[in-house]
Design a protein around this motif. Structure first.
Motif, PDB file in Angstrom:
ATOM      1  N   VAL A  76      31.590  34.130  40.722  1.00 57.96           N
ATOM      2  CA  VAL A  76      31.806  34.526  39.327  1.00 57.96           C
ATOM      3  C   VAL A  76      33.045  33.840  38.759  1.00 57.96           C
ATOM      4  CG1 VAL A  76      30.529  36.687  39.534  1.00 57.96           C
ATOM      5  CG2 VAL A  76      32.995  36.726  39.815  1.00 57.96           C
ATOM      6  N   ASN A 113      33.217  33.905  34.534  1.00 56.57           N
ATOM      7  CA  ASN A 113      32.735  35.158  33.970  1.00 56.57           C
ATOM      8  C   ASN A 113      33.717  36.297  34.273  1.00 56.57           C
ATOM      9  OD1 ASN A 113      31.334  37.540  33.325  1.00 56.57           O
ATOM     10  ND2 ASN A 113      29.374  36.489  33.577  1.00 56.57           N
ATOM     11  N   ASP A 151      33.921  39.284  32.899  1.00 54.82           N
ATOM     12  CA  ASP A 151      33.305  40.609  32.976  1.00 54.82           C
ATOM     13  C   ASP A 151      32.808  40.896  34.388  1.00 54.82           C
ATOM     14  OD1 ASP A 151      33.790  41.026  30.272  1.00 54.82           O
ATOM     15  OD2 ASP A 151      31.773  40.421  29.666  1.00 54.82           O
TER      16      ASP A 151
END
Length: 150
Positions: free
Chosen positions: A59, A64, A66
């Motif tokens: 990630v 990203n 979030d």
């Protein structure tokens, strides 16, 4: 609920550290629970900590924040990584992913640590409802009803 769904939902709950609702009929949620958590996350060979580190790395590479927050919060909740280890991961990954992505992970980790510290000061656990909503949205596009949104 069939055996694969129960196995997947149990593993999903373990991975995230909170109770995920079973959303029936959503093809993305079905695929996530049955395949990702029921088959992939339950495979032997890697520890939960190993899987968490790999997920955080992926990630971070995608930039990203979030997802990084969800994974960092779960790693802290489950005791798989400390805040210091998460921060060190960001520094380390900066050398392989570049400064912008490494610092983005650091920012996500810092945000989670700060949010958890504030909750602890209030004598509360981290905001589980917000975490569940974020994970459900990530895996299905749906949202769990939250009276605070009204």
């Amino acid at each position: 609920m069939d055996e694969l769904r129960r196995k997947g939902l149990d593993k999903m709950n373990e991975v995230y550290g909170w109770e995920m609702p079973n959303i029936e009929g959503d093809p993305y949620f079905d695929l996530t629970v049955d395949h990702l958590f029921g088959t992939i996350w339950t495979r032997p060979g890697l520890s939960m900590r190993d899987k968490r580190i790999m997920t955080l790395t992926a990630v971070a590479a995608l930039g990203n924040s979030d997802l990084a927050e969800i994974q960092a919060n779960a790693a802290l909740h489950n005791g798989e990584l400390t805040g210091e280890e998460l921060k060190e991961m960001a520094v380390f990954l900066t050398q392989y992913l570049g400064f912008p992505l490494g610092s983005k992970l650091d920012g996500a980790v810092s945000k989670v640590i700060k949010r958890r510290q504030k909750a602890a000061e209030r004598g509360e656990d981290e905001d589980r409802k917000a975490n569940v909503n974020a994970a459900v949205q990530m895996h299905s596009g749906s949202k769990v009803h939250d009276e605070r949104d009204e």
